[in-house]
Design an enzyme around this catalytic site. Structure first.
Site, short mmCIF file in Angstrom:
data_model
loop_
_atom_site.label_atom_id
_atom_site.label_comp_id
_atom_site.label_asym_id
_atom_site.label_seq_id
_atom_site.Cartn_x
_atom_site.Cartn_y
_atom_site.Cartn_z
N HIS A 135 0.83 -1.21 0.00
CA HIS A 135 0.00 0.00 0.00
C HIS A 135 0.86 1.26 0.00
O HIS A 135 0.61 2.19 -0.75
CB HIS A 135 -0.92 0.02 1.23
CG HIS A 135 -2.24 -0.61 0.97
ND1 HIS A 135 -2.40 -1.96 0.86
CD2 HIS A 135 -3.47 -0.06 0.78
CE1 HIS A 135 -3.67 -2.22 0.62
NE2 HIS A 135 -4.35 -1.09 0.56
N LYS B 86 -10.42 -8.03 7.37
CA LYS B 86 -11.21 -8.44 8.53
C LYS B 86 -11.24 -7.32 9.55
O LYS B 86 -10.30 -6.50 9.60
CB LYS B 86 -10.67 -9.74 9.13
CG LYS B 86 -9.34 -9.60 9.86
CD LYS B 86 -8.97 -10.94 10.51
CE LYS B 86 -7.59 -10.90 11.16
NZ LYS B 86 -7.62 -10.47 12.57
#
Ligand code: SF4
Lengths: 279, 178
Positions: free
Chosen positions: B36, B97
């Site tokens: 990222h 999650k």
């Protein structure tokens, strides 16, 4: 003096860690099945079904239970009647290295808080040693993922905070964590000792058998109450809501200073991978 | 139960509601923390971000004869600060999650994107739905490199939708949520 060979330690560590990463113990599986049968929320039940199916895939050797195969924690209970003519810590690390290599486990340990270079073999393990009577070496091995470990904490309460203070802290901590530690969780609590002792107690509490209850009636009541109250928070599997947030609460205690009440809360995800081996 | 086939259109995203079970079939991309950090600075990524799905995962090594090892989602909140610029460039869905920040959720709604969760700790099951894998960017990151995955019936749940709903109970201070 009974002599224990270095190769026996290495082999035991390796085999046990590989096994722990590919199957959950039967009691845990039965707790998960029972939770699934009782769960009223459809979404939550389907997550619990996925967790159980995952376990059977892993057990067949398809892949490890979870991609986070953790950092290794070892409680070594060393009998005073054994002789070790080698470095136990190094032997454990050799076992870890072989397990993570031969078991196709993810190496998830970095060397330094800021440099963060992967050590490439998942070592070093975190080892706690305890001297015990007898001529056995007991190794309690756990592999602990970061998702649940990162939601854990130690808080120094004061004696006046008492039972209610402890309960509030535990409920707030679990609520705060929400779905992040992969519920349904197991909560290990260390009450007493001092700052570092409480954390070790909490970790030991997580390793207790799921059916085991404290011998101390007050603590047993606390374990049961907390289990009930955590499940009433309604966090549910993976945080999506439902009846199943927590499978068990285990509280270990130790005497403490007149002026303190240390509380450590160690959170364990549903992928509770730990096994014991006696040499 | 809904089926998703990337690249995702705006309509496909708007159609999703919190709590829906979705099965993804098609190409998705792995990316976690390090990837990222690089991707947000990268003007020329090796895949088309428009309509893409990112999966936050760092799998175990593949066993001989297998495509990939255990592949469950990692905690999404760590990616919160890096997600908005990627959504601005077209990323339509993220799979992870756990809950995420309010700032993330506002940005997600503004960009008409969606946050999905997969069952954490079900990496063996999820990896059985991955049919091919190819590293495409930042290979020096090893398992954290960006990989192109072809998945079939990859199971997820809608956790945040564009209509402002969210799935999670708990997460964040207890007093505020009551
Ligand atoms: S919290 Fe546990 S089950 Fe969830 S990803 Fe981490 S190790 Fe796996």
């Amino acid at each position: 003096m009974r002599k224990i060979e270095r190769s026996a330690v290495i082999e035991a560590v390796k085999k046990t860690l590989i096994k722990a990463n590919y199957e959950l113990d039967e009691t845990l599986v039965s707790f998960l099945k029972r939770a699934k049968d009782k769960e009223k929320n459809d979404l939550s039940r389907s997550i619990l079904e996925d967790i159980l199916t995952n376990e059977s895939y892993a057990r067949e050797g398809f892949a490890p239970l979870c991609q986070d195969t953790g950092i290794v924690v070892v409680f070594a209970e060393v009998g005073t009647d054994i002789r070790l003519d080698f470095d136990l810590y190094k032997a454990i690390d050799v076992g870890v290295r072989q397990a993570y290599d031969e078991g196709y486990l993810r190496k998830s340990v970095v060397n330094h808080p800021f440099q963060r270079e992967n050590t490439q073999d998942n070592t070093p393990a975190i080892v706690h040693t305890k001297l015990v009577p007898g001529d056995r070496l007991t190794l309690k091995l756990a592999t602990k993922g970061a998702g649940s470990e990162n939601m854990s904490k130690v808080v120094m309460l004061t004696p006046a905070d008492g039972l209610e203070g402890v309960k509030k802290l535990v409920l707030d901590t679990v609520f705060d964590a929400g779905g992040r530690p992969c519920p349904p969780i197991i909560v290990g609590i260390g009450l007493g000792g001092n700052f570092e002792k409480s954390a070790i107690l909490a970790k030991e509490a997580i390793l207790r058998d799921l059916e085991d209850e404290s011998n101390d009636p007050d603590i047993r009541a606390l374990e049961r109450d907390l289990l009930h109250e955590i499940n009433r928070l309604g966090i549910g599997p993976m945080g999506v809501g439902g009846d199943t947030t927590c499978l068990a609460v285990k509280v270990n205690t130790y005497p403490m200073h007149i002026a303190s009440l240390p509380v450590a809360i160690n959170i364990q995800c549903h992928s509770a991978r730990h096994l014991e081996v006696v040499l | 139960m809904k089926r998703l086939t990337p690249p995702l259109s705006d309509d496909a995203v708007s159609d999703l509601k919190v709590g829906d079970k979705v099965f993804i079939t098609g190409t998705i991309y792995t990316a976690r923390d390090q990837a990222h950090l690089r991707l947000i600075e990268d003007d020329d990524p090796a895949f088309n971000l428009q309509g893409s799905i990112l999966f936050y995962v760092g799998p175990t090594p593949a066993k001989p004869g297998q495509i990939i090892g255990s592949s469950g989602p990692t905690s999404a909140y760590r990616m919160d600060p890096m997600s908005p610029p990627l959504m601005a460039r077209g990323v339509k869905a993220m799979i992870g999650k756990g809950d995420r920040s309010d700032a993330f959720r506002q940005s997600m709604i503004a960009h008409n994107a969606v946050y999905l969760i997969a069952t954490g700790g079900a990496g063996a099951l999820l990896s059985s739905r991955i049919k091919s894998i190819k590293p495409i960017m930042y290979e020096d990151l090893g398992p954290e490199a960006i990989h192109e995955l072809y998945v079939e019936d990859f199971p997820c749940f809608v956790a945040y939708d564009v209509h402002g709903n969210q799935l999670f109970k708990g997460g964040g201070p207890r007093e505020e949520k009551k």
